[in-house]
Design an enzyme around this catalytic site. Structure first.
Site, short mmCIF file in Angstrom:
data_model
loop_
_atom_site.label_atom_id
_atom_site.label_comp_id
_atom_site.label_asym_id
_atom_site.label_seq_id
_atom_site.Cartn_x
_atom_site.Cartn_y
_atom_site.Cartn_z
N ASP A 52 13.91 86.60 15.03
CA ASP A 52 14.63 87.44 15.98
C ASP A 52 14.18 87.27 17.42
OD1 ASP A 52 12.13 88.57 15.92
OD2 ASP A 52 12.72 90.29 14.69
N GLU A 90 15.04 84.91 7.27
CA GLU A 90 14.62 86.29 7.58
C GLU A 90 15.80 87.08 8.12
OE1 GLU A 90 10.41 87.18 9.14
OE2 GLU A 90 11.67 87.94 10.75
N GLU A 139 14.49 92.34 20.11
CA GLU A 139 14.65 91.65 18.82
C GLU A 139 15.77 92.21 17.97
OE1 GLU A 139 11.76 92.68 20.11
OE2 GLU A 139 10.59 90.85 20.37
N HIS A 171 1.62 93.56 20.80
CA HIS A 171 2.30 92.82 21.87
C HIS A 171 3.73 93.28 22.14
CE1 HIS A 171 5.10 90.59 19.31
NE2 HIS A 171 4.13 90.64 18.40
N ARG A 210 7.20 94.52 23.44
CA ARG A 210 7.74 94.86 24.76
C ARG A 210 8.08 96.33 24.92
NH1 ARG A 210 8.93 89.65 25.38
NH2 ARG A 210 9.41 88.90 27.46
N HIS A 248 -3.05 88.86 22.61
CA HIS A 248 -1.85 88.07 22.91
C HIS A 248 -1.90 87.63 24.38
CE1 HIS A 248 2.44 87.20 23.42
NE2 HIS A 248 2.62 87.33 22.12
C1 UD1 Z 1 7.84 86.75 21.84
C2 UD1 Z 1 9.10 87.28 21.15
C3 UD1 Z 1 8.76 88.36 20.13
C4 UD1 Z 1 7.69 87.88 19.16
C5 UD1 Z 1 6.50 87.39 19.95
C6 UD1 Z 1 5.46 86.83 19.02
C7 UD1 Z 1 11.15 87.37 22.48
C8 UD1 Z 1 11.97 88.16 23.43
N1 UD1 Z 1 9.96 87.91 22.15
O1 UD1 Z 1 7.32 87.81 22.63
O2 UD1 Z 1 9.93 88.70 19.40
O3 UD1 Z 1 7.33 88.95 18.33
O4 UD1 Z 1 6.91 86.35 20.85
O5 UD1 Z 1 4.23 86.70 19.64
O6 UD1 Z 1 11.54 86.32 22.06
N2 UD1 Z 1 2.16 83.33 26.88
C9 UD1 Z 1 1.28 82.32 27.15
N3 UD1 Z 1 1.03 81.39 26.17
C10 UD1 Z 1 1.59 81.45 24.94
C11 UD1 Z 1 2.47 82.50 24.67
C12 UD1 Z 1 2.77 83.41 25.65
O7 UD1 Z 1 0.73 82.22 28.24
O8 UD1 Z 1 1.30 80.58 24.10
C13 UD1 Z 1 2.48 84.31 27.95
C14 UD1 Z 1 3.34 83.71 29.08
O9 UD1 Z 1 2.96 84.28 30.29
C15 UD1 Z 1 4.75 84.16 28.68
C16 UD1 Z 1 4.44 85.55 28.14
O10 UD1 Z 1 3.22 85.40 27.42
O11 UD1 Z 1 5.65 84.16 29.76
C17 UD1 Z 1 5.51 86.17 27.27
O12 UD1 Z 1 5.95 85.27 26.24
P1 UD1 Z 1 7.40 85.53 25.56
O13 UD1 Z 1 7.59 84.53 24.48
O14 UD1 Z 1 8.45 85.62 26.61
O15 UD1 Z 1 7.28 86.97 24.95
P2 UD1 Z 1 6.32 87.55 23.82
O16 UD1 Z 1 5.92 88.90 24.28
O17 UD1 Z 1 5.29 86.56 23.48
N1 UDP Z 2 -1.43 85.57 14.00
C1 UDP Z 2 -2.19 84.43 14.25
N2 UDP Z 2 -3.20 84.53 15.17
C2 UDP Z 2 -3.46 85.67 15.86
C3 UDP Z 2 -2.65 86.81 15.62
C4 UDP Z 2 -1.63 86.72 14.69
O1 UDP Z 2 -1.99 83.38 13.65
O2 UDP Z 2 -4.39 85.69 16.68
C5 UDP Z 2 -0.31 85.45 13.03
C6 UDP Z 2 -0.13 86.57 12.03
O3 UDP Z 2 -0.86 86.34 10.86
C7 UDP Z 2 1.38 86.54 11.78
C8 UDP Z 2 1.94 86.08 13.10
O4 UDP Z 2 0.87 85.44 13.80
O5 UDP Z 2 1.73 85.56 10.81
C9 UDP Z 2 2.44 87.24 13.87
O6 UDP Z 2 2.74 86.86 15.17
P1 UDP Z 2 3.03 87.91 16.30
O7 UDP Z 2 2.28 89.17 16.06
O8 UDP Z 2 2.78 87.19 17.58
O9 UDP Z 2 4.60 88.13 16.20
P2 UDP Z 2 5.51 89.09 15.29
O10 UDP Z 2 5.15 88.91 13.86
O11 UDP Z 2 5.28 90.48 15.76
O12 UDP Z 2 6.88 88.62 15.63
#
Ligand code: UD1
Ligand code: UDP
Length: 370
Positions: free
Chosen positions: A96, A118, A132, A211, A213, A244
């Site tokens: 999602d 999923e 999401e 994490h 939003r 995160h």
């Molecule tokens: C995204 C997804 C969320 C998912 C989550 C898993 C959307 C809208 N949100 O949220 O559904 O649950 O990922 O973690 O698709 N960043 C880094 N390095 C990384 C990853 C993120 O620096 O490897 C930082 C960057 O500044 C980036 C910010 O995190 O711009 C947000 O990342 P983004 O993918 O937009 O949103 P998440 O909150 O990670």
């Molecule tokens: N996870 C990971 N490393 C971490 C934290 C979480 O590999 O430091 C794994 C966790 O076991 C799960 C997935 O990442 O499988 C969840 O990711 P996240 O919480 O970012 O996203 P969500 O599940 O909420 O979409």
């Protein structure tokens, strides 16, 4: 050979798609095409490396502090010519995220059939999780095949008038990934870095992730204050929190929890060390979707720091919704620490999300459908 494009971009999508990539690679009739948007960069790369996945195309789209609108535009714009060039027979998306919805949209515009892994998760509240829940609804409308994790999810789709012949209950491939990695750890085949990480944590600990939003701002501050008070009141416990990389998470977490002696803020971990941390935890505090699915299989109580969940199946067992209220998080955490019978009842392992065969089931279905 049928060409199956797997398009993904974030950590949880990579974890859940990895077993499917492996299963497609083994099947003689399929050529998997892994295309990553890299909506996440470092957190995606950790997972690609662990599962030895080399993408055919890496769009490298992440920007620090990216907005949903700009990310949406970049994915649709840049994935479109890739689909045109690779000419897949089907595109598979998972979950999602913005990558999920935008990849489905790009495929739809080019009339390529879409399979959604999923499928059928809903809270019923379009604002939570944000964005999401809307991504789920939109992806359902775009997809031709819906791979639902549970009967519940299947019923949800049927309730939205999705064609019953296009919905398949397969479990969630997160359990395939979890069992694969857990077996590696239990049989002592984990990497040296995983061994080194877990050997640092000798005292009992609570594992935390967060994490979402919709919790940013007051909700997140409240979560952090609850963790701070828990750590102060229980010096016998450590709190381990892989933080995160979103700057809107990093800031409050470091400000509120950064100086507490028994709170260990660490970098996001690759999946193997994270599974090892889950296995060693006393209990888990999280707002993650994936962790809610994994922890019941490991027999670890989970307190979910969200107001609602789309994953109702775990609520009968080891998963409790506690919201983002500071007092409630603290009360429920202390109950797990002090009430042994309550702890034992929540720690019973159940496995509502699959038995580790999901990716093989999906590949079998694809061999009939595509
Ligand atoms: C995204 C997804 C969320 C998912 C989550 C898993 C959307 C809208 N949100 O949220 O559904 O649950 O990922 O973690 O698709 N960043 C880094 N390095 C990384 C990853 C993120 O620096 O490897 C930082 C960057 O500044 C980036 C910010 O995190 O711009 C947000 O990342 P983004 O993918 O937009 O949103 P998440 O909150 O990670
Ligand atoms: N996870 C990971 N490393 C971490 C934290 C979480 O590999 O430091 C794994 C966790 O076991 C799960 C997935 O990442 O499988 C969840 O990711 P996240 O919480 O970012 O996203 P969500 O599940 O909420 O979409």
């Amino acid at each position: 050979m049928k060409k199956i494009m797997l398009a993904f971009g974030t950590r949880p999508e990579a974890i859940k798609m990895a077993p499917l990539v492996q299963a497609l690679e083994k099947h003689p009739d399929f050529e998997p095409q892994v295309v990553v948007t890299a909506q996440h960069r470092e957190m995606l790369d950790q997972i690609l490396e662990l599962f030895a996945i080399t993408p055919r195309v890496d769009l490298n789209l992440m920007q620090p502090g990216q907005t949903l609108a700009a990310l949406t535009a970049r994915i649709v714009d840049q994935l479109t010519p890739v689909i045109g060039e690779l000419q897949p027979d089907a595109v598979i998306v998972q979950g999602d995220t913005t990558t999920t919805f935008c990849s489905a949209l790009a495929a739809f515009y080019q009339d390529v059939p879409i399979g959604h892994v999923e499928a059928g998760l809903r809270t019923g509240d379009i604002r939570a999780p944000f964005p999401e829940e809307m991504n789920r609804v939109l992806t359902t409308r775009l997809a031709r095949w819906h791979f639902a994790a549970t009967d519940n999810n299947c019923q949800t789709l049927l309730g939205e008038n999705v064609d019953p012949d296009s919905v398949f209950v397969t479990g969630n491939p997160v359990i395939d990934a979890l069992l694969q990695v857990r077996d590696r750890i239990e049989s002592g085949r984990q990497s040296d870095s995983t061994k080194q990480l877990t050997s640092q944590f000798e005292r009992p600990y609570v594992l935390v992730t967060g994490h979402r939003r919709e919790s940013f701002g007051d909700g997140f501050e409240s979560i952090c204050r609850a963790i701070a008070t828990l750590a102060e009141r229980h010096p016998e416990l450590d709190v381990i929190y892989p933080v995160h990389l979103n700057p809107r998470v990093q800031e409050p977490v470091n400000r509120i929890l950064g100086t507490l002696p028994n709170v260990r803020l660490i970098a996001p971990q690759s999946y193997e060390p994270f599974v090892a941390l889950m296995c060693g935890a006393t209990f888990i505090l999280t707002d993650s979707g994936g962790v809610q699915e994994e922890a019941p299989s490991l027999g670890k109580p989970v307190l979910v720091m969200r107001e609602q969940t789309e994953r109702q199946e775990g609520l009968d067992g080891g998963v409790r919704l506690v919201g983002t209220d500071e007092v409630r998080i603290l009360e429920e955490s202390e109950r797990l620490i002090t009430d042994e019978a309550h702890y034992r009842q929540m720690a019973e392992a159940i496995n509502p999300y699959g038995d580790g065969t999901t990716s093989n089931q999906i590949v079998e279905l694809l061999s009939r459908l595509v």
